[in-house]
Scaffold this motif. Sequence first.
Motif, mmCIF file in Angstrom:
data_model
loop_
_atom_site.group_PDB
_atom_site.id
_atom_site.type_symbol
_atom_site.label_atom_id
_atom_site.label_comp_id
_atom_site.label_asym_id
_atom_site.label_seq_id
_atom_site.Cartn_x
_atom_site.Cartn_y
_atom_site.Cartn_z
ATOM 1 N N GLU A 50 0.816 -1.214 0.000
ATOM 2 C CA GLU A 50 0.000 0.000 0.000
ATOM 3 C C GLU A 50 0.849 1.263 0.000
ATOM 4 O O GLU A 50 0.449 2.295 -0.556
ATOM 5 C CB GLU A 50 -0.917 -0.003 1.225
ATOM 6 C CG GLU A 50 -1.958 1.092 1.225
ATOM 7 C CD GLU A 50 -2.937 0.955 2.359
ATOM 8 O OE1 GLU A 50 -3.649 1.941 2.629
ATOM 9 O OE2 GLU A 50 -2.992 -0.121 2.972
ATOM 10 N N SER A 51 2.042 1.195 0.567
ATOM 11 C CA SER A 51 2.912 2.370 0.622
ATOM 12 C C SER A 51 3.366 2.831 -0.759
ATOM 13 O O SER A 51 3.826 3.966 -0.918
ATOM 14 C CB SER A 51 4.147 2.068 1.490
ATOM 15 O OG SER A 51 4.886 0.978 0.942
ATOM 16 N N ARG A 52 3.226 1.958 -1.756
ATOM 17 C CA ARG A 52 3.657 2.293 -3.113
ATOM 18 C C ARG A 52 2.478 2.508 -4.058
ATOM 19 O O ARG A 52 2.652 2.577 -5.273
ATOM 20 C CB ARG A 52 4.568 1.178 -3.650
ATOM 21 C CG ARG A 52 5.887 1.084 -2.885
ATOM 22 C CD ARG A 52 6.636 -0.203 -3.208
ATOM 23 N NE ARG A 52 6.857 -0.371 -4.644
ATOM 24 C CZ ARG A 52 7.307 -1.490 -5.195
ATOM 25 N NH1 ARG A 52 7.556 -2.552 -4.422
ATOM 26 N NH2 ARG A 52 7.490 -1.576 -6.492
ATOM 27 N N ILE A 86 1.705 -0.893 -10.469
ATOM 28 C CA ILE A 86 0.968 -1.770 -9.571
ATOM 29 C C ILE A 86 1.123 -3.210 -10.041
ATOM 30 O O ILE A 86 0.775 -3.538 -11.183
ATOM 31 C CB ILE A 86 -0.537 -1.403 -9.519
ATOM 32 C CG1 ILE A 86 -0.716 0.056 -9.115
ATOM 33 C CG2 ILE A 86 -1.288 -2.328 -8.577
ATOM 34 C CD1 ILE A 86 -0.212 0.379 -7.734
ATOM 35 N N GLN A 87 1.643 -4.066 -9.183
ATOM 36 C CA GLN A 87 1.756 -5.498 -9.483
ATOM 37 C C GLN A 87 0.474 -6.199 -9.032
ATOM 38 O O GLN A 87 -0.034 -5.936 -7.951
ATOM 39 C CB GLN A 87 2.957 -6.110 -8.757
ATOM 40 C CG GLN A 87 4.274 -5.395 -8.996
ATOM 41 C CD GLN A 87 4.738 -5.497 -10.431
ATOM 42 O OE1 GLN A 87 4.501 -6.505 -11.090
ATOM 43 N NE2 GLN A 87 5.394 -4.453 -10.914
ATOM 44 N N ALA A 88 -0.028 -7.063 -9.872
ATOM 45 C CA ALA A 88 -1.260 -7.783 -9.539
ATOM 46 C C ALA A 88 -1.218 -9.185 -10.133
ATOM 47 O O ALA A 88 -0.509 -9.444 -11.114
ATOM 48 C CB ALA A 88 -2.481 -7.034 -10.064
ATOM 49 N N GLN A 89 -1.969 -10.067 -9.510
ATOM 50 C CA GLN A 89 -2.159 -11.410 -10.074
ATOM 51 C C GLN A 89 -3.596 -11.504 -10.563
ATOM 52 O O GLN A 89 -4.536 -11.230 -9.808
ATOM 53 C CB GLN A 89 -1.906 -12.504 -9.044
ATOM 54 C CG GLN A 89 -2.024 -13.907 -9.658
ATOM 55 C CD GLN A 89 -2.002 -15.005 -8.631
ATOM 56 O OE1 GLN A 89 -2.819 -15.027 -7.716
ATOM 57 N NE2 GLN A 89 -1.056 -15.922 -8.756
ATOM 58 N N VAL A 90 -3.751 -11.862 -11.822
ATOM 59 C CA VAL A 90 -5.077 -11.978 -12.432
ATOM 60 C C VAL A 90 -5.383 -13.449 -12.676
ATOM 61 O O VAL A 90 -4.653 -14.122 -13.412
ATOM 62 C CB VAL A 90 -5.155 -11.188 -13.753
ATOM 63 C CG1 VAL A 90 -6.531 -11.334 -14.382
ATOM 64 C CG2 VAL A 90 -4.817 -9.716 -13.514
#
Length: 218
Positions: A50-52, A86-90
């Motif tokens: 969240e800090s990024r 933003i890194q995410a897993q889809v």
Amino acid sequence: MKRILLLVGLLLSMNAHADGLAKQVESFIQAQYAGNSNVTEVKVLLRTPESRWPPCELPQLSLSQNARRWGNITISARCGQERRLIQAQVQVEGRYLVAARGISAGSKLTADDIKLKTGRLDTLPARTLTDNAKAIGAVSLRNISPGQPLNPVMLRRAWVIKAGQQVQVMAQGNGFNISGVGKAMNNAAAEDSARVRMASGQIVSGIANDDGTIRITL
């Protein structure tokens, strides 16, 4: 008491920010699959701390043109001149094609050879087929086991023209049509480019039709 209220307010604000960003990213990713009838469910898990995260409430989200749409992905989030990644897993649930039975190399696939299965598309090999039309009529390049996901590298389109065979060539132009016969110099599926040696010895290039003829547009 005032400090407690301020702390509670801050936590609620942070949770609202987290929920807001998560929903925005999820909606953005789901929009990538709009109109894809093979996809039944899309889940998005944020990986970036969240800090990024971007500092604004409504960041402009985007993906590079050639970026993957599932698995571990990177989303650009822009707030004015500031850009965060933003890194995410889809995780994508959907339907894909598998072999309904064992298929021998060199076999031409029919509707009985394939079936749709539902599962996690993001865990499958790249380019796994989801469209029946891309499998039916194709020729297997290898032995395929029952239940194995189908992939373009396993198949080729059926030849409508084979090298060495006699083919009819039709040339069309403004107000005229010319036809002749020649010998194909390469194998070609429908809409592939084909080279033909005419009876005169001249070599011409055209496009293979479904019926095995060659068309040349002048």
